[in-house]
Design a protein around this motif. Sequence first.
Motif, PDB file in Angstrom:
ATOM      1  N   ILE A 124      32.562  15.184 -21.274  1.00  0.00           N
ATOM      2  CA  ILE A 124      31.389  14.326 -21.143  1.00  0.00           C
ATOM      3  C   ILE A 124      30.164  15.201 -21.381  1.00  0.00           C
ATOM      4  N   PRO A 125      29.030  14.617 -21.727  1.00  0.00           N
ATOM      5  CA  PRO A 125      27.822  15.439 -21.910  1.00  0.00           C
ATOM      6  C   PRO A 125      27.395  16.082 -20.581  1.00  0.00           C
ATOM      7  N   ASN A 126      26.745  17.227 -20.674  1.00  0.00           N
ATOM      8  CA  ASN A 126      26.080  17.794 -19.508  1.00  0.00           C
ATOM      9  C   ASN A 126      24.880  16.909 -19.165  1.00  0.00           C
ATOM     10  N   PHE A 127      24.569  16.831 -17.894  1.00  0.00           N
ATOM     11  CA  PHE A 127      23.377  16.059 -17.524  1.00  0.00           C
ATOM     12  C   PHE A 127      22.770  16.634 -16.248  1.00  0.00           C
ATOM     13  N   ASP A 128      21.476  16.399 -16.114  1.00  0.00           N
ATOM     14  CA  ASP A 128      20.711  16.842 -14.950  1.00  0.00           C
ATOM     15  C   ASP A 128      19.668  15.761 -14.667  1.00  0.00           C
ATOM     16  N   ILE A 129      19.909  14.996 -13.596  1.00  0.00           N
ATOM     17  CA  ILE A 129      19.015  13.896 -13.221  1.00  0.00           C
ATOM     18  C   ILE A 129      18.439  14.206 -11.849  1.00  0.00           C
ATOM     19  N   THR A 130      17.121  14.217 -11.736  1.00  0.00           N
ATOM     20  CA  THR A 130      16.468  14.538 -10.466  1.00  0.00           C
ATOM     21  C   THR A 130      15.607  13.371  -9.997  1.00  0.00           C
ATOM     22  N   ILE A 131      15.564  13.203  -8.679  1.00  0.00           N
ATOM     23  CA  ILE A 131      14.717  12.189  -8.035  1.00  0.00           C
ATOM     24  C   ILE A 131      13.941  12.910  -6.942  1.00  0.00           C
ATOM     25  N   THR A 132      12.631  12.870  -7.014  1.00  0.00           N
ATOM     26  CA  THR A 132      11.810  13.591  -6.037  1.00  0.00           C
ATOM     27  C   THR A 132      10.657  12.726  -5.555  1.00  0.00           C
ATOM     28  N   SER A 133      10.235  13.015  -4.332  1.00  0.00           N
ATOM     29  CA  SER A 133       9.053  12.382  -3.751  1.00  0.00           C
ATOM     30  C   SER A 133       8.509  13.320  -2.690  1.00  0.00           C
ATOM     31  N   ASN A 134       7.172  13.403  -2.576  1.00  0.00           N
ATOM     32  CA  ASN A 134       6.550  14.338  -1.649  1.00  0.00           C
ATOM     33  C   ASN A 134       5.503  13.638  -0.791  1.00  0.00           C
ATOM     34  N   ASN A 135       5.726  13.729   0.529  1.00  0.00           N
ATOM     35  CA  ASN A 135       4.755  13.235   1.519  1.00  0.00           C
ATOM     36  C   ASN A 135       4.249  11.839   1.167  1.00  0.00           C
ATOM     37  N   ALA A 136       5.199  10.946   0.887  1.00  0.00           N
ATOM     38  CA  ALA A 136       4.833   9.586   0.482  1.00  0.00           C
ATOM     39  C   ALA A 136       4.802   8.664   1.695  1.00  0.00           C
ATOM     40  N   ALA A 137       4.248   7.469   1.497  1.00  0.00           N
ATOM     41  CA  ALA A 137       4.175   6.449   2.555  1.00  0.00           C
ATOM     42  C   ALA A 137       4.033   5.088   1.904  1.00  0.00           C
ATOM     43  N   PHE A 138       4.473   4.066   2.647  1.00  0.00           N
ATOM     44  CA  PHE A 138       4.234   2.696   2.178  1.00  0.00           C
ATOM     45  C   PHE A 138       4.098   1.768   3.381  1.00  0.00           C
ATOM     46  N   LYS A 139       3.361   0.686   3.151  1.00  0.00           N
ATOM     47  CA  LYS A 139       3.169  -0.334   4.181  1.00  0.00           C
ATOM     48  C   LYS A 139       3.012  -1.692   3.510  1.00  0.00           C
ATOM     49  N   TYR A 140       3.859  -2.612   3.960  1.00  0.00           N
ATOM     50  CA  TYR A 140       3.751  -3.989   3.474  1.00  0.00           C
ATOM     51  C   TYR A 140       2.626  -4.687   4.237  1.00  0.00           C
ATOM     52  N   GLU A 198       0.851  -1.183   0.000  1.00  0.00           N
ATOM     53  CA  GLU A 198       0.000   0.000   0.000  1.00  0.00           C
ATOM     54  C   GLU A 198       0.893   1.242   0.000  1.00  0.00           C
ATOM     55  N   THR A 199       0.717   2.104  -0.976  1.00  0.00           N
ATOM     56  CA  THR A 199       1.538   3.310  -1.071  1.00  0.00           C
ATOM     57  C   THR A 199       0.661   4.541  -1.286  1.00  0.00           C
ATOM     58  N   SER A 200       1.251   5.688  -0.959  1.00  0.00           N
ATOM     59  CA  SER A 200       0.636   6.977  -1.258  1.00  0.00           C
ATOM     60  C   SER A 200       1.758   7.959  -1.559  1.00  0.00           C
ATOM     61  N   GLY A 201       1.404   9.061  -2.190  1.00  0.00           N
ATOM     62  CA  GLY A 201       2.421  10.029  -2.567  1.00  0.00           C
ATOM     63  C   GLY A 201       2.993   9.726  -3.929  1.00  0.00           C
ATOM     64  N   ASP A 202       3.953  10.538  -4.358  1.00  0.00           N
ATOM     65  CA  ASP A 202       4.510  10.383  -5.699  1.00  0.00           C
ATOM     66  C   ASP A 202       6.008  10.102  -5.637  1.00  0.00           C
ATOM     67  N   PHE A 203       6.534   9.656  -6.771  1.00  0.00           N
ATOM     68  CA  PHE A 203       7.963   9.427  -6.946  1.00  0.00           C
ATOM     69  C   PHE A 203       8.286   9.671  -8.404  1.00  0.00           C
ATOM     70  N   LYS A 204       9.279  10.517  -8.657  1.00  0.00           N
ATOM     71  CA  LYS A 204       9.564  10.905 -10.030  1.00  0.00           C
ATOM     72  C   LYS A 204      11.067  10.893 -10.290  1.00  0.00           C
TER      73      LYS A 204
END
Length: 885
Positions: free
Chosen positions: A307-323, A287-293
Amino acid sequence: MKKALKISGLSFLILFLLLIAVPFVFQGKINDIIKQMINENLNAKVEFSDLSLSFIRSFPQAHVRVNDILIKNVAPFEDDTLTTVKDISFTMSLKELFKKEGEPLIINSIRIDEALLTLKTDALGNSNYDISKKNDSDASSDRKITFDIKDYSINNSALTFKDETSNMTLHLTEFNHLGHGMFSSEVSELDTSTETHVSFSMDSTFYLKNTLLKLDALIDLDLSNDTYTFKENKGYINQLPITFQGYLRQLDQGQEMEISFENPESDFKNFLAVLPEAYSKNIEEVETSGDFKVKGLVKGTYSDETIPNFDITITSNNAAFKYPNLPKQVRNININSSVKNTTGHTDDTFIDIKTLDFIIDSDVFKSSATLKNITKNMVVNARVNGVINLENLSKAYPIELDTPVKGILKGDITTAFDMEAIESNTYDRIKNNGSIQINNFEFTSKSFNHPFLISEANMKLNTGTVTLNQFKAKTGDSDLSATGIIKNLTGFLLSDGTLQGDFKVNSNSFNVNDFMTVDASSKDQNSKKQAEALKIPEALDCTINATAATVIYDNLNLKDVKGILVIRDQKASLNNLTSTIFDGALAITGDVTTKAQNPSFNLSLMANDFDIGKSFTGMELLQNLAPIAKVLQGKLNTKINLKGDLDEALSPVLSSVSGNAFAQLSGTRVKTDESKIINSLEGALNFVDFKKLNLNDLKTQFEFADGKVAVKPFHINYEDIKIEVSGTHGFDKSLNYNAIFNVPARYLGSDINRLIGKIDTAEANNISIPVAANITGSFTNPTVKTDLSSGVKNLTQQLIEIEKQKLLNQGKDKVKSLIGNVIGGNQTKSDSLKKAQNSTVNTILKDIVGNKTTQDSTSSNTDNAVKNVLGGLLGKKKKGKDSVN
């Protein structure tokens, strides 16, 4: 009809036989073509075991298969294996076999099975995969190959790439790739599918470890412009889906690219999908809520300089999970991180973790960090503030720990350092601040016989050091409390640095066995587990001022232990370790080292007022140095210097032990009923009551080496019998000792006393006889032999000489008269006097010991008389000249 069928069948059979037979005609030609192409195009050693040609397998095309291919490098990678391939097979039209030399061969499909490719770039920039020959442009004999491929595949293969210039390693395992397309036209389309497991590390840090990657890509091929455009593409990182688009163009000096990618879904479940399936388990049921990008852009030129320029982002806001099968939930998860390079220079790549927060129950954890210059001297700035209940981790996430842990960690830490400062222990460049608190931390490990519990620990972090304000721990029957200073903790945790420290340690009870590992595979004949020798960690450099009320080692109980322990370079040095044991005092100085394959020791032990019975029963070392001491009761003072090897149980290997010792006994008596040696001596020397031996203030010295102990001569007294003892014994309990008993003549019975009484002088009454006893065999089965020859000879000569002097002194007048009667002829007065004296002595001795009148006869009779007496004195009589058992 039947005739037509027969003709058709015969024709088919002939055709079939031709399809089988003809390949043998062309097989040699194919073999020659391949060898020619290898020799003309590759600067490497190529071998293959077999080549086969078939017209049936891919009819109407020819099928060529090459088995067991091995390619080895030449200098500067001499004899390194570049690749091995189980087999390569390809198909071509039958007409390709009839082409003349110089005409291009057209290959339609290729299949590669079980290839293992190892690519290397050394520190000088040489690459082992640069094996193409630089042929002259005007060479006219080169055989050309044209690819008109519709299908190709690489199956169950692996690739390893190591670049020493950047300390980078890439592993691809279980690599499977296939493609369909046309390469013959200038513009075409390639449909590919790829699956592999990827491990990637740089500077010993793993960024991917056995991560599953999948990719289905549709690629436009513009061969005239060397441009490859990704059209419909979808891949997976473990179970995280990624879509990407863009292009890659081949340039003379590198590759130009512009590729963007992102995960098509924003559900937080995608974050769990990044993790290996072994850890994420059944994420479909979570069971999950919130986002992940995840979103990224790679744009620029890859070349030797950029080397090429690069911009890699990882975001998540107010997420939760429960097994579903676990009781705890992880909530308020916030992630905001990025990996960037804005200059095209590798050294300018940086990682920025602005936020990494979560909550489990009421435990809040917050962190942030930046990592710059990651390809060279990485610079780290980090902040951690929060509480983690370790037991809740496995209740919220399906992690399987090899060693279960419990406890609560609280920390508020800021740190700033660069890796060179850590590796060089430049403490002023390591900026730490904050505190760490541990409560009720418990873990079980194979390194300990019992769970290890830290009830309380409190540390204060400062620049370069950590102050241990409080530490309380317990394992088994052992307890520890400590305070002190720790240096280079960051370097110890993050690199191969040495942990330095200065500690004060106290313990009420310290059982060494609680800190010993148990090797389950090593068992003795009784199937008892054997303790494995502890290895002193190479990364420790510390001084410990220790105090313990009780230390238990094997079967020894040491009380009031105090001393200084220095651990450095895999050596533990003891400085004046003192203790109370065996009702006395013990002091130890020396060291134990585990740096070599076999641990060793070099120690000096001083013991004062040891209870002999307790110490020789409790210490195997003392038992081997002086086994006879177990029959003694009293006190022992000793100093022992010894060195040697240690076995896996940290006990001395006796055959390797060497050194010397001094021992002094006081208030000591013999327990005669507990020793076979004493019983054997009493049987051979019945004039000695060993219970009455005077061992007070006995001092002796001995040396030991090669499994033997050499005891220097020492003296003891039994009433007025003086005894000298010396000899050797082995750690295997073998014996070779000599004891000389100087026995006064009055112990020798009435016959000797009558003989002495006839002489009747004070000197005769003080005669003593040396009786030698040789002790051999073993402590459990000793043999005692006594030697009478020296005693008989000594007593005989003493009696004769004393009687001569007595007769000379008492019979001067008679001798003078006798001399007057015999003087005459050519003899001198002196000669006459001497003969007269001898004659008178022999006449008197005749009355004492026999009828013969010569001195030799007198000596012989006296010998016999003495032997008869000593034979009864020393035990049963034995025939022979020199010895009595």
